[in-house]
Design an enzyme around this catalytic site. Structure first.
Site, PDB file in Angstrom:
ATOM      1  N   GLY A  18       0.823  -1.200   0.000  1.00  0.00           N
ATOM      2  CA  GLY A  18       0.000   0.000   0.000  1.00  0.00           C
ATOM      3  C   GLY A  18       0.856   1.248   0.000  1.00  0.00           C
ATOM      4  O   GLY A  18       2.091   1.185  -0.018  1.00  0.00           O
ATOM      5  N   CYS A  19       0.208   2.407   0.066  1.00  0.00           N
ATOM      6  CA  CYS A  19       0.964   3.665  -0.023  1.00  0.00           C
ATOM      7  C   CYS A  19       1.787   3.918   1.234  1.00  0.00           C
ATOM      8  O   CYS A  19       2.717   4.718   1.223  1.00  0.00           O
ATOM      9  CB  CYS A  19       0.025   4.834  -0.310  1.00  0.00           C
ATOM     10  SG  CYS A  19      -1.152   5.162   1.002  1.00  0.00           S
ATOM     11  N   THR A  20       1.453   3.255   2.350  1.00  0.00           N
ATOM     12  CA  THR A  20       2.232   3.437   3.577  1.00  0.00           C
ATOM     13  C   THR A  20       3.080   2.219   3.903  1.00  0.00           C
ATOM     14  O   THR A  20       3.664   2.141   4.984  1.00  0.00           O
ATOM     15  CB  THR A  20       1.304   3.733   4.770  1.00  0.00           C
ATOM     16  OG1 THR A  20       0.398   2.640   4.940  1.00  0.00           O
ATOM     17  CG2 THR A  20       0.521   5.005   4.553  1.00  0.00           C
TER      18      THR A  20
END
Length: 267
Positions: free
Chosen positions: A241-243
């Site tokens: 994911g983006c994190t």
């Protein structure tokens, strides 16, 4: 020690110019303890620590959390991002979200170069305190280094930093820091960070739609965590994911999966 450009406040970079341990997770946990000791010697009685979001960082945060629960006198900080937590991103370094940023050797050295010389385009180190004092188990000296690229302000800062460390009896403070860490289970946490044997591969259950995610699992643990869920009949997929790394799974299985992965040491 470096100046955070967005806030102007100082932040300690818990890193090394050598190698604290052969594997990243163990090295970062040792760096965290030694960095906390330096911060305490310079007047921070309860240093606030965060761990840069690298591979193995969630494992290090977990180990530090266990030690804090057992009385180790540090506090885990919070990212300024909405999801918070003690895993730090680039924004947190720029604003100085914590007192001590824990990182590995290579990343720490790259960051020190950037923060010391960004105003000169990399030609000269113009701000900061040099590379900090030497600390370690059984080490009774205070030796600080600067670079051939260090400008006069950096050298002046390094002299002041070293003088404060000497006056504070830094080697004695580090001995006490290691004692506190040992009492809080440092060796057990380092042993737990050693690579685990690869379990036998599991067969995935029948695929179903994945409409939920679990965060906070280290990328090095991701495949083992997915196989753990498969062995317990929960369909899951590894993703990024983006994190950072995530596990995708059906929403109805999320709480059961969280309990299984916590019991297995992945969360």
């Amino acid at each position: 020690r470096m100046t955070c450009p967005a806030s102007g406040r100082p932040m300690f970079m818990a890193s090394s110019t050598g190698m604290s341990a052969p594997r990243r997770a163990g090295a970062m946990l040792r760096n965290a303890v030694l960095g906390a000791g330096v911060a305490r010697a310079l007047g921070l009685s309860l240093p606030v620590l965060g761990v840069l979001n690298l591979e193995a960082a969630p494992q290090v945060v977990r180990a530090l959390s266990h030690m804090v629960d057992k009385g180790y006198p540090v506090r885990l900080g919070e990212s300024i991002r909405r999801d918070g937590g003690a895993l730090l991103r680039g924004n947190d370094l720029l604003c100085g979200a914590v007192d001590v940023c824990v990182t590995d050797t290579l990343t720490g050295n790259a960051l020190m170069k950037v923060f010391a010389s960004f105003t000169s385009g990399g030609a000269r180190e113009t701000c900061g305190w040099g590379y900090g004092p030497s600390v370690g188990e059984g080490w009774d000296k205070v030796i600080s280094i600067v670079s051939r690229a260090s400008g006069a302000p950096v050298i002046a800062g390094a002299l002041r930093y070293t003088a404060r460390a000497v006056r504070a009896d830094l080697p004695g403070k580090i001995r006490e820091e290691l004692r506190l860490a040992a009492a809080a289970g440092l060796e057990a946490e380092l042993a737990a960070l050693a690579p685990a044997p690869v379990p036998e591969e599991a067969v995935p259950p029948a695929a179903v739609p994945t409409d939920a995610e679990l965060h906070g699992i280290d990328v090095l643990d991701l495949e083992a965590a997915v196989h753990c869920l498969w062995r317990n009949g929960i369909y899951a997929e590894a993703a990024m994911g983006c994190t950072g790394p995530v596990i995708k799974l059906p929403a109805r299985s999320r709480e059961a999966a969280r309990q299984l992965l916590t019991a297995a040491g992945h969360l």
